[in-house]
Design a protein around this motif. Sequence first.
Motif, short mmCIF file in Angstrom:
data_model
loop_
_atom_site.label_atom_id
_atom_site.label_comp_id
_atom_site.label_asym_id
_atom_site.label_seq_id
_atom_site.Cartn_x
_atom_site.Cartn_y
_atom_site.Cartn_z
N PRO A 233 0.81 -1.22 0.00
CA PRO A 233 0.00 0.00 0.00
C PRO A 233 0.85 1.28 0.00
CG PRO A 233 0.03 -0.97 2.18
CD PRO A 233 0.75 -1.92 1.29
N PHE A 235 1.02 5.24 1.14
CA PHE A 235 0.39 6.21 2.05
C PHE A 235 0.67 7.62 1.54
CE2 PHE A 235 0.32 2.43 4.65
CZ PHE A 235 -0.88 2.56 5.32
N GLU A 241 -0.72 10.43 9.87
CA GLU A 241 -1.18 9.28 9.11
C GLU A 241 -1.19 7.97 9.91
OE1 GLU A 241 -0.98 8.56 4.38
OE2 GLU A 241 0.86 9.08 5.41
N ASN A 242 -0.54 7.96 11.07
CA ASN A 242 -0.55 6.73 11.86
C ASN A 242 -1.56 6.80 13.00
OD1 ASN A 242 1.36 5.77 10.15
ND2 ASN A 242 3.08 6.09 11.54
N LEU A 243 -2.43 7.79 12.97
CA LEU A 243 -3.48 7.87 14.00
C LEU A 243 -4.44 6.69 13.86
CD1 LEU A 243 -4.26 11.67 13.65
CD2 LEU A 243 -3.55 10.56 15.79
N ASN A 244 -5.08 6.33 14.96
CA ASN A 244 -6.10 5.28 14.90
C ASN A 244 -7.27 5.79 14.07
OD1 ASN A 244 -4.48 3.83 16.59
ND2 ASN A 244 -5.73 4.14 18.42
N VAL A 246 -6.94 5.70 10.64
CA VAL A 246 -6.41 5.85 9.28
C VAL A 246 -6.09 4.45 8.76
CG1 VAL A 246 -4.66 6.84 7.77
CG2 VAL A 246 -5.35 8.07 9.86
N TYR A 247 -6.67 4.11 7.62
CA TYR A 247 -6.45 2.81 7.00
C TYR A 247 -5.87 2.98 5.61
CZ TYR A 247 -9.60 0.13 10.14
OH TYR A 247 -10.18 -0.51 11.19
N SER A 248 -5.06 2.03 5.18
CA SER A 248 -4.83 1.90 3.74
C SER A 248 -6.08 1.21 3.21
CB SER A 248 -3.59 1.03 3.46
OG SER A 248 -3.87 -0.32 3.75
N ASN A 250 -6.11 -1.15 1.25
CA ASN A 250 -5.80 -2.58 1.33
C ASN A 250 -6.18 -3.18 2.68
OD1 ASN A 250 -4.75 -3.02 -1.18
ND2 ASN A 250 -2.78 -3.77 -0.45
N GLU A 251 -5.81 -2.49 3.76
CA GLU A 251 -6.14 -3.05 5.07
C GLU A 251 -7.65 -3.05 5.29
OE1 GLU A 251 -4.61 -1.11 8.64
OE2 GLU A 251 -5.81 -2.44 9.91
N ARG A 255 -9.65 -6.53 5.69
CA ARG A 255 -10.41 -6.85 6.91
C ARG A 255 -11.84 -7.22 6.54
NH1 ARG A 255 -8.53 -5.77 12.01
NH2 ARG A 255 -6.46 -4.84 12.02
N VAL A 271 -13.26 -4.42 12.48
CA VAL A 271 -12.89 -3.27 11.67
C VAL A 271 -13.52 -2.06 12.36
CG1 VAL A 271 -14.89 -3.42 10.09
CG2 VAL A 271 -12.79 -2.30 9.33
N TRP A 272 -12.80 -0.97 12.35
CA TRP A 272 -13.32 0.25 12.97
C TRP A 272 -14.40 0.82 12.06
CZ3 TRP A 272 -14.54 3.46 16.54
CH2 TRP A 272 -14.61 4.82 16.31
N VAL B 217 -2.37 -7.97 10.15
CA VAL B 217 -3.43 -8.70 9.45
C VAL B 217 -2.82 -9.80 8.57
CG1 VAL B 217 -5.41 -8.57 7.89
CG2 VAL B 217 -4.93 -6.68 9.46
N MET B 222 1.39 -6.27 3.15
CA MET B 222 0.33 -5.95 2.20
C MET B 222 -0.67 -4.91 2.68
SD MET B 222 -1.63 -9.05 0.48
CE MET B 222 -3.14 -8.45 1.20
N CYS B 223 -0.73 -4.68 3.99
CA CYS B 223 -1.85 -3.86 4.47
C CYS B 223 -1.45 -2.61 5.23
CB CYS B 223 -2.79 -4.71 5.33
SG CYS B 223 -2.15 -5.07 6.97
N ARG B 227 2.00 -0.55 10.97
CA ARG B 227 3.01 0.50 10.84
C ARG B 227 3.40 1.11 12.18
NH1 ARG B 227 -1.79 2.14 8.95
NH2 ARG B 227 -2.40 4.35 9.11
N GLU B 253 2.85 5.95 20.26
CA GLU B 253 2.03 5.63 19.09
C GLU B 253 1.74 4.13 19.04
OE1 GLU B 253 2.88 7.35 14.98
OE2 GLU B 253 3.37 5.24 14.70
N ARG B 257 -1.93 2.48 19.07
CA ARG B 257 -2.42 1.65 17.97
C ARG B 257 -2.79 0.24 18.43
NH1 ARG B 257 -2.39 3.34 13.02
NH2 ARG B 257 -2.16 1.27 12.12
N ILE B 260 -6.61 -0.05 19.35
CA ILE B 260 -7.66 0.35 18.41
C ILE B 260 -8.95 -0.45 18.61
CG2 ILE B 260 -8.35 0.52 15.97
CD1 ILE B 260 -5.49 0.93 15.21
N TYR B 261 -8.80 -1.75 18.77
CA TYR B 261 -10.00 -2.61 18.78
C TYR B 261 -10.37 -3.09 20.18
CZ TYR B 261 -8.83 -2.47 13.88
OH TYR B 261 -8.51 -2.03 12.62
N GLU B 264 -14.03 -4.10 20.63
CA GLU B 264 -14.41 -5.29 19.87
C GLU B 264 -13.76 -6.53 20.49
OE1 GLU B 264 -13.34 -2.51 18.56
OE2 GLU B 264 -14.77 -1.85 17.02
#
Lengths: 455, 281
Positions: A233, A235, A241-244, A246-248, A250-251, A255, A271-272, B217, B222-223, B227, B253, B257, B260-261, B264
């Motif tokens: 992916p 970015f 960009e690494n905040l919770n 933010v997705y590519s 692809n991710e 998911r 998934v959020w 994942v 790939m995803c 990061r 950070e 991260r 996040i879930y 869930e």
Amino acid sequence: MPERDALERAEDFVEVALGYPEELARAEAERCLQCANPTCIAGCPVNIDIKSFIGRILEGDYEGGTRVIKERNPLPAVCGRVCPQEEQCEKACILARKGEPVAIGRLERFLGDRELARPPAERERPETAPPSGRRVAVIGSGPAGLACAGELARLGHAVTVFESLHAPGGVLTYGIPEFRLPKSIVRAEIDALADMGVEVVTDTVIGATYTLGELLEDQGLDAAFIGAGAGLPVFLGIPGENLNGVYSANEFLTRVNLMKAYEFPTYDTPVWRGRKVAVVGGGNVAMDAARTAKRLGAEEVFLVYRRTEEEMPARREEVHHAREEGVEFKMLCSPVEVLGRDGWVTGLTATRMELGEPDASGRRAPVCVVGSEFTIDCDTVIVALGTRANPVLTSTADGLELTSRGYIVADENGATSVPGVYAGGDIVTGSATVIKAMGAGKRAAAAIHARLGAS
Amino acid sequence: MPFEVLQKRQLSEAVFEMTVAAPAVAAKVRPGQFLMLRVDEHGERIPLTFSDWDAEQGWVRFIFMVVGKTTHALSHREAGETIADLVGPLGKPTRVEGLGRCVVVGGGVGAAVAYPVARAMAEAGNEVTVILGARTADLLVLADEFEKLPISELIVATDDGSEGRKGLVTEPLKELCDAGVVDHAMAIGPAIMMKFCAATTRPYGVPTVVSLNPIMVDGTGMCGACRVSVGGETKFGCVDGPDFDGHLVDFEELMSRQRIYADEEREADAAYRQECSCRTK
Ligand SMILES: Cc1cc2nc3c(=O)[nH]c(=O)nc-3n(C[C@H](O)[C@H](O)[C@H](O)COP(=O)(O)OP(=O)(O)OC[C@H]3O[C@@H](n4cnc5c(N)ncnc54)[C@H](O)[C@@H]3O)c2cc1C
Ligand SMILES: Cc1cc2nc3c(=O)[nH]c(=O)nc-3n(C[C@H](O)[C@H](O)[C@H](O)COP(=O)(O)OP(=O)(O)OC[C@H]3O[C@@H](n4cnc5c(N)ncnc54)[C@H](O)[C@@H]3O)c2cc1C
Ligand code: FES
């Protein structure tokens, strides 16, 4: 073609386009002029004998029609759904000059679906040549790898497809959403290849579990085809960009599609689910991400693109679907920063753009309007700016020549700098289309067959 | 593709060791690498580090702590049963050659990851000291196995003093740095522990490698779920790591991260516990 109502369908993951019932398919086939010199066939990257399969529909010989397609394309139900026919066969249709071309893609899907509606044992099974005693490895089970494997199997070679994920299909499985391409269909068309003798080995990363060299030398395979796709992916490279949140793309899509997060907690992967989602990009991937976010319950979904709708690389049909489902387009905007609080996304700051002089690609290049920054209120940002070549395989393959951007260098038959190693699809061309990847896989299969015959 | 469980061993209340038949993978593993697995068809893909492997017999072993739904379900798999998927080896191996006097710190279940690393460092001719930490004696894993390694010293520290020294792993680490006997440090455990270990060695200029555990994942680049920020640059934990320079990692950070879930995860685990109790009734 009949479609589900936009507001109803935007709530679930059931397929949007319903497909032709038999009468409509027959009526559409009637429109075909059955030209003496059909121009449509050259418009198809795998040269399906379109005239002839439409002819079979007219005769009511649907199995025969499927046979015609399967001679060239093992995945009709997939391609009938996702190919950009408007730029290929349908663009070349003689009727397109005066108005509406024959809906070739929809007719292809009609036959593909009818075939899959039959019990597996009764389905068309292309004839395979007697076993050649040769073994070929195919790396990657996306369209390129599957097309190559199917063709090699038909020619009598023993084929093993290695796939790093737990399920085969490549982007068909992990990228393109269920509501556009049901996974049961992908699965069924792959099963048909397995029926022809193609062996698919999942959970195997070439470059990690085995190297390419080991496959060829230690395991004694006679040739290899690399169809590993362009999975890395990209970015934005902007702050935040690494905040919770933010997705590519692809991710996000992996998911939801591969891991079935839309069925959480029946499936374990979460998934959020954002309430206000900004999707950055203007291609098919961006449309898929935006429409998926909507289905996960987002109240507002914005599509942020730095040029205008006209320049968007997505298929018109997909742009239209996204808009119908309530995706809001923010054109001529370029993101500069993702804003956040306590680690989570709270907004996306973008600057307005205007179109300047045409660039190298002939498209007018967007230039930033000074002082025009504004903020989009959102809790999720999905970056759909395309992908690059993943180095996991290529960095461990000795002597394999790569471009400066990490793609594999291959000639028109897929031959690489390593004798016996062929490549095709997105790992050679960069992100392209399903059918182009399949075309490359088939050409490579022919070249491999010629090589094995000669040696 | 199903993989057969050959053996399961409970190491402490919440920590299990599992041995799985995976000949192709076993032939390739190097210390510090990890695998991704899925317990069943509805499962999540989770990363676990190889604790041991045998290329000849074709098995791999890992140690995991039960922290949520997936690890919980995994702990219920018995020898003879299968797990749906296992793929690897992934990530870059840990550097073990020519390091000199090394200190390996393993916190909690991080000890499982530290074990093959310490062994490889010792086998490569380095002088290795291991510091194992846990909240309490019950949570300490593999201490006996570490004892048997050709290492120069094993220091155990528990928060409550129920075994070894009372206190945090950073205290013995600091003493060793003060004594000037550390050329290289490696810290493996919860993010917060790795953060403090890196902070401890920083004033001494001791190179410190940490093994990061971001959410993953695919595990193959790939995803981008994995990061992490290292020295201001974004890296992918699964392919650029999992080892990084601890003095450059943005641990805040990482910890953010990892959460996040959280909601869930609680939901999934609660549902699973409910289901298990129904089944046993
Ligand atoms: C969201 C999305 C929507 C799209 N929509 C359309 C559309 O509507 N129409 C269209 O024509 N095109 C569409 N495309 C583009 C199209 O899907 C791709 O061009 C096509 O899938 C490329 O095929 P491929 O076989 O080269 O690679 P992929 O489909 O990417 O498959 C590559 C496979 O190789 C595997 N792999 C990678 N590395 C390794 C390794 N080292 N070892 C083993 N396996 C490996 C991957 O896991 C993957 O399964 C879309 C793409 C995306 C992402
Ligand atoms: C490279 C790497 C190596 C690891 N090695 C080990 C090991 O050897 N032993 C061990 O016990 N644990 C290890 N972990 C952590 C392990 O992956 C998590 O404990 C596990 O995923 C938890 O899943 P769960 O469903 O049981 O718990 P959940 O309830 O889902 O989550 C509990 C916590 O685990 C983390 N987690 C959840 N899902 C994932 C995921 N898909 N990927 C990564 N982390 C996740 C989250 O931070 C979360 O807060 C490693 C992690 C990484 C990234
Ligand atoms: S886990 Fe997907 S890129 Fe690292």
